[in-house]
Design a protein around this motif. Structure first.
Motif, PDB file in Angstrom:
ATOM      1  N   ALA A 259       3.051   0.907 -81.193  1.00  0.00           N
ATOM      2  CA  ALA A 259       3.966   0.954 -82.337  1.00  0.00           C
ATOM      3  C   ALA A 259       3.299   0.257 -83.515  1.00  0.00           C
ATOM      4  O   ALA A 259       3.055  -0.953 -83.468  1.00  0.00           O
ATOM      5  N   PRO A 260       2.988   0.988 -84.586  1.00  0.00           N
ATOM      6  CA  PRO A 260       3.156   2.444 -84.696  1.00  0.00           C
ATOM      7  C   PRO A 260       1.986   3.185 -84.075  1.00  0.00           C
ATOM      8  O   PRO A 260       0.938   2.593 -83.816  1.00  0.00           O
ATOM      9  N   VAL A 261       2.171   4.483 -83.853  1.00  0.00           N
ATOM     10  CA  VAL A 261       1.093   5.309 -83.319  1.00  0.00           C
ATOM     11  C   VAL A 261       0.123   5.639 -84.450  1.00  0.00           C
ATOM     12  O   VAL A 261       0.527   6.159 -85.489  1.00  0.00           O
ATOM     13  N   ARG A 262      -1.139   5.321 -84.249  1.00  0.00           N
ATOM     14  CA  ARG A 262      -2.167   5.666 -85.231  1.00  0.00           C
ATOM     15  C   ARG A 262      -2.748   7.022 -84.846  1.00  0.00           C
ATOM     16  O   ARG A 262      -3.456   7.144 -83.847  1.00  0.00           O
ATOM     17  N   ASP A 263      -2.405   8.014 -85.631  1.00  0.00           N
ATOM     18  CA  ASP A 263      -2.741   9.394 -85.284  1.00  0.00           C
ATOM     19  C   ASP A 263      -4.246   9.637 -85.309  1.00  0.00           C
ATOM     20  O   ASP A 263      -4.925   9.314 -86.280  1.00  0.00           O
ATOM     21  N   VAL A 264      -4.722  10.208 -84.229  1.00  0.00           N
ATOM     22  CA  VAL A 264      -6.116  10.635 -84.099  1.00  0.00           C
ATOM     23  C   VAL A 264      -6.117  11.958 -83.347  1.00  0.00           C
ATOM     24  O   VAL A 264      -5.170  12.266 -82.617  1.00  0.00           O
ATOM     25  N   PRO A 265      -7.134  12.776 -83.503  1.00  0.00           N
ATOM     26  CA  PRO A 265      -7.182  14.042 -82.757  1.00  0.00           C
ATOM     27  C   PRO A 265      -7.484  13.807 -81.281  1.00  0.00           C
ATOM     28  O   PRO A 265      -8.303  12.950 -80.932  1.00  0.00           O
ATOM     29  N   ILE A 266      -6.827  14.582 -80.436  1.00  0.00           N
ATOM     30  CA  ILE A 266      -7.019  14.467 -78.992  1.00  0.00           C
ATOM     31  C   ILE A 266      -6.838  15.845 -78.374  1.00  0.00           C
ATOM     32  O   ILE A 266      -6.127  16.699 -78.919  1.00  0.00           O
ATOM     33  N   ALA A 267      -7.493  16.072 -77.258  1.00  0.00           N
ATOM     34  CA  ALA A 267      -7.350  17.348 -76.564  1.00  0.00           C
ATOM     35  C   ALA A 267      -5.923  17.474 -76.026  1.00  0.00           C
ATOM     36  O   ALA A 267      -5.393  16.524 -75.436  1.00  0.00           O
ATOM     37  N   PRO A 268      -5.270  18.615 -76.225  1.00  0.00           N
ATOM     38  CA  PRO A 268      -3.875  18.768 -75.756  1.00  0.00           C
ATOM     39  C   PRO A 268      -3.792  18.812 -74.240  1.00  0.00           C
ATOM     40  O   PRO A 268      -4.729  19.211 -73.548  1.00  0.00           O
ATOM     41  N   MET A 269      -2.662  18.371 -73.725  1.00  0.00           N
ATOM     42  CA  MET A 269      -2.368  18.383 -72.295  1.00  0.00           C
ATOM     43  C   MET A 269      -3.379  17.554 -71.497  1.00  0.00           C
ATOM     44  O   MET A 269      -3.656  17.840 -70.337  1.00  0.00           O
ATOM     45  N   LEU A 270      -3.907  16.509 -72.099  1.00  0.00           N
ATOM     46  CA  LEU A 270      -4.906  15.692 -71.420  1.00  0.00           C
ATOM     47  C   LEU A 270      -4.291  14.545 -70.636  1.00  0.00           C
ATOM     48  O   LEU A 270      -4.811  14.141 -69.593  1.00  0.00           O
ATOM     49  N   LEU A 271      -3.161  14.008 -71.096  1.00  0.00           N
ATOM     50  CA  LEU A 271      -2.549  12.839 -70.468  1.00  0.00           C
ATOM     51  C   LEU A 271      -1.508  13.209 -69.418  1.00  0.00           C
ATOM     52  O   LEU A 271      -1.247  12.421 -68.500  1.00  0.00           O
ATOM     53  N   LEU A 272      -0.918  14.385 -69.554  1.00  0.00           N
ATOM     54  CA  LEU A 272       0.201  14.747 -68.693  1.00  0.00           C
ATOM     55  C   LEU A 272      -0.113  14.730 -67.200  1.00  0.00           C
ATOM     56  O   LEU A 272       0.702  14.234 -66.412  1.00  0.00           O
ATOM     57  N   PRO A 273      -1.249  15.251 -66.729  1.00  0.00           N
ATOM     58  CA  PRO A 273      -1.466  15.301 -65.274  1.00  0.00           C
ATOM     59  C   PRO A 273      -1.392  13.949 -64.590  1.00  0.00           C
ATOM     60  O   PRO A 273      -0.941  13.866 -63.443  1.00  0.00           O
ATOM     61  N   TYR A 274      -1.808  12.869 -65.260  1.00  0.00           N
ATOM     62  CA  TYR A 274      -1.732  11.543 -64.654  1.00  0.00           C
ATOM     63  C   TYR A 274      -0.281  11.089 -64.522  1.00  0.00           C
ATOM     64  O   TYR A 274       0.109  10.481 -63.524  1.00  0.00           O
ATOM     65  N   VAL A 275       0.516  11.385 -65.553  1.00  0.00           N
ATOM     66  CA  VAL A 275       1.934  11.047 -65.497  1.00  0.00           C
ATOM     67  C   VAL A 275       2.631  11.908 -64.450  1.00  0.00           C
ATOM     68  O   VAL A 275       3.459  11.425 -63.665  1.00  0.00           O
ATOM     69  N   GLU A 276       2.304  13.168 -64.415  1.00  0.00           N
ATOM     70  CA  GLU A 276       2.890  14.077 -63.439  1.00  0.00           C
ATOM     71  C   GLU A 276       2.557  13.653 -62.015  1.00  0.00           C
ATOM     72  O   GLU A 276       3.385  13.736 -61.106  1.00  0.00           O
ATOM     73  N   ASN A 277       1.335  13.173 -61.822  1.00  0.00           N
ATOM     74  CA  ASN A 277       0.930  12.710 -60.498  1.00  0.00           C
ATOM     75  C   ASN A 277       1.782  11.541 -60.031  1.00  0.00           C
ATOM     76  O   ASN A 277       2.155  11.445 -58.851  1.00  0.00           O
ATOM     77  N   ALA A 278       2.115  10.642 -60.968  1.00  0.00           N
ATOM     78  CA  ALA A 278       2.928   9.478 -60.607  1.00  0.00           C
ATOM     79  C   ALA A 278       4.327   9.904 -60.161  1.00  0.00           C
ATOM     80  O   ALA A 278       4.869   9.394 -59.180  1.00  0.00           O
ATOM     81  N   PHE A 279       4.937  10.851 -60.881  1.00  0.00           N
ATOM     82  CA  PHE A 279       6.272  11.300 -60.505  1.00  0.00           C
ATOM     83  C   PHE A 279       6.248  12.133 -59.224  1.00  0.00           C
ATOM     84  O   PHE A 279       7.222  12.148 -58.473  1.00  0.00           O
ATOM     85  N   LYS A 280       5.151  12.800 -58.989  1.00  0.00           N
ATOM     86  CA  LYS A 280       5.077  13.655 -57.801  1.00  0.00           C
ATOM     87  C   LYS A 280       4.902  12.839 -56.534  1.00  0.00           C
ATOM     88  O   LYS A 280       5.474  13.173 -55.485  1.00  0.00           O
ATOM     89  N   HIS A 281       4.121  11.762 -56.621  1.00  0.00           N
ATOM     90  CA  HIS A 281       3.792  11.006 -55.414  1.00  0.00           C
ATOM     91  C   HIS A 281       4.368   9.591 -55.398  1.00  0.00           C
ATOM     92  O   HIS A 281       4.224   8.897 -54.390  1.00  0.00           O
ATOM     93  N   GLY A 282       5.003   9.153 -56.484  1.00  0.00           N
ATOM     94  CA  GLY A 282       5.482   7.775 -56.527  1.00  0.00           C
ATOM     95  C   GLY A 282       6.981   7.634 -56.442  1.00  0.00           C
ATOM     96  O   GLY A 282       7.511   6.561 -56.739  1.00  0.00           O
ATOM     97  N   VAL A 283       7.679   8.684 -56.044  1.00  0.00           N
ATOM     98  CA  VAL A 283       9.136   8.649 -55.969  1.00  0.00           C
ATOM     99  C   VAL A 283       9.554   8.902 -54.523  1.00  0.00           C
ATOM    100  O   VAL A 283       9.060   9.830 -53.877  1.00  0.00           O
ATOM    101  N   SER A 284      10.472   8.068 -54.044  1.00  0.00           N
ATOM    102  CA  SER A 284      11.007   8.235 -52.691  1.00  0.00           C
ATOM    103  C   SER A 284      12.523   8.355 -52.763  1.00  0.00           C
ATOM    104  O   SER A 284      13.175   7.708 -53.592  1.00  0.00           O
ATOM    105  N   ALA A 285      13.074   9.184 -51.902  1.00  0.00           N
ATOM    106  CA  ALA A 285      14.521   9.379 -51.879  1.00  0.00           C
ATOM    107  C   ALA A 285      15.240   8.245 -51.158  1.00  0.00           C
ATOM    108  O   ALA A 285      16.453   8.069 -51.331  1.00  0.00           O
ATOM    109  N   THR A 286      14.527   7.453 -50.381  1.00  0.00           N
ATOM    110  CA  THR A 286      15.168   6.416 -49.571  1.00  0.00           C
ATOM    111  C   THR A 286      14.690   5.015 -49.906  1.00  0.00           C
ATOM    112  O   THR A 286      15.381   4.047 -49.586  1.00  0.00           O
TER     113      THR A 286
END
Length: 364
Positions: A259-286
């Motif tokens: 805060a604040p975000v300092r805008d710089v160019p970045i490749a799209p869809m580069l960060l999502l797989p790491y976040v997706e991995n956490a939700f896929k394997h880091g959540v338990s129903a019990t």
């Protein structure tokens, strides 16, 4: 007004200038100029020999070298060079005989007041014909320069072609990798929304609105090579918000954003797989679980991403095994887009019993 195509005429202009300098140097370095009266036939021969050199140059550069040397016919190439040199020397001798230049030069090169090659009785006695070593050396020099020029041009052309092929390969591979990441993410998201419609219709409508915003990002941002960091982080936030709609109170999600975000160019869809991995394997129903997504900007040119999640024994939370198509491709995308400008540290099991990924990216 159309610009003059200078690059189109640059190579012919260089050839004309080089040949002009070459001819001028031969003229200025001729030892007999300025000392004796030169017959006009001498200049005719010089012009014709110069034309023979020009012809031999381009014959070697565009015929002998491509068809023999570049095809590894070394022996035949040497024979062609020798025959070309012999042909130039033979044509030079024939021209000299045709113009009767030897006798004319002997007459014009007499020293002032001397008899030159006149013997007793006033009879003219021509000088014996000598082999023109200077012409031979000049011919071999012309053929050597021609061979070198053709070899350098081929090397430059091959290098440029290899670079173009490598660039095409990288672009094709990046397009293939992004095409794999996007369906992988949306298939998971649609399954989540389908499950949510049974539990909470209002939440499902909100999820569809969030998904539509994310699809707009994918459709209009991912085809480009880069996007802004603020848009990429907004996309990740939408994903996290979408995932939180279906989580129970046993799952604690923590977010940290610059805060604040300092805008710089970045490749799209580069960060999502790491976040997706956490939700896929880091959540338990019990069991209680925790997910941390932290994005930091120590400097405008450096971006840090830390993602950690509770490690469960059953699903292996590994970037290389069991983590889906997206994570493996993200590692490959980092190698292609940011070679030598990133560090990726993966901790399979921390002291807190978590799986942690830490990415440091030198953006610009």
């Amino acid at each position: 007004m159309a610009s003059f195509p200078i690059r189109r005429y640059l190579t012919p202009l260089i050839h004309v200038l080089v040949w002009g300098l070459f001819g001028l140097s031969l003229l200025l370095l001729n030892p007999i100029l300025g000392r004796f009266s030169i017959p006009p036939q001498f200049w005719v021969k010089q012009v014709l020999v110069f034309a023979f050199w020009v012809g031999a140059f381009y014959l070697t550069a565009y015929v002998s070298v491509p068809r023999l040397l570049f095809r590894n016919r070394i022996g035949w190439f040497v024979v062609a060079i020798l025959l070309t040199a012999a042909a130039v020397m033979l044509l030079s001798q024939l021209t000299e005989s045709w113009l009767n230049l030897q006798q004319l030069m002997d007459q014009h090169l007499r020293p002032p007041g001397g008899n030159g090659n006149f013997g007793g009785g006033g009879q003219f006695r021509p000088r014996p014909r000598r082999f023109d070593m200077m012409s031979l050396l000049t011919t071999l020099l012309v053929l050597g320069i021609s061979t070198s020029m053709a070899a350098v041009q081929k090397w430059q052309t091959d290098t440029q072609r290899r670079q173009e092929l490598e660039q095409q390969k990288v672009n094709s591979e990046l397009s293939f990798l992004k095409a794999q990441i996007n369906p992988h993410f949306f298939f998971n998201t649609l399954n989540n929304i389908y499950a949510l419609t049974v539990i909470d219709a209002d939440a499902a409508r909100q999820a569809i609105h969030t998904l539509s915003r994310m699809m707009r990002y994918v459709l209009y941002e991912t085809p480009s090579d880069v996007t802004s960091l603020s848009k990429e982080l907004a996309f990740v936030q939408d994903y996290v918000a979408l995932m939180k709609l279906r989580l129970t109170e046993r799952v604690m999600v923590e977010l940290e954003w610059p805060a604040p975000v300092r805008d710089v160019p970045i490749a799209p869809m580069l960060l999502l797989p790491y976040v997706e991995n956490a939700f896929k394997h880091g959540v338990s129903a019990t069991q209680p679980s925790r997910i941390l997504v932290a994005v930091r900007q120590p400097t405008p040119q450096v971006l840090e991403l830390e993602v950690s999640n509770t490690r469960f024994v059953a699903p292996a939370t590994s970037l290389d095994e069991g983590s889906g198509i997206g994570l493996a491709n993200t590692r490959r995308r980092l190698d292609l887009l940011y070679p030598g400008r990133y560090t990726l540290r993966v901790e399979e099991a921390t002291l807190e019993g978590e799986f942690r990924v830490h990415l440091t990216l030198q953006i610009v």
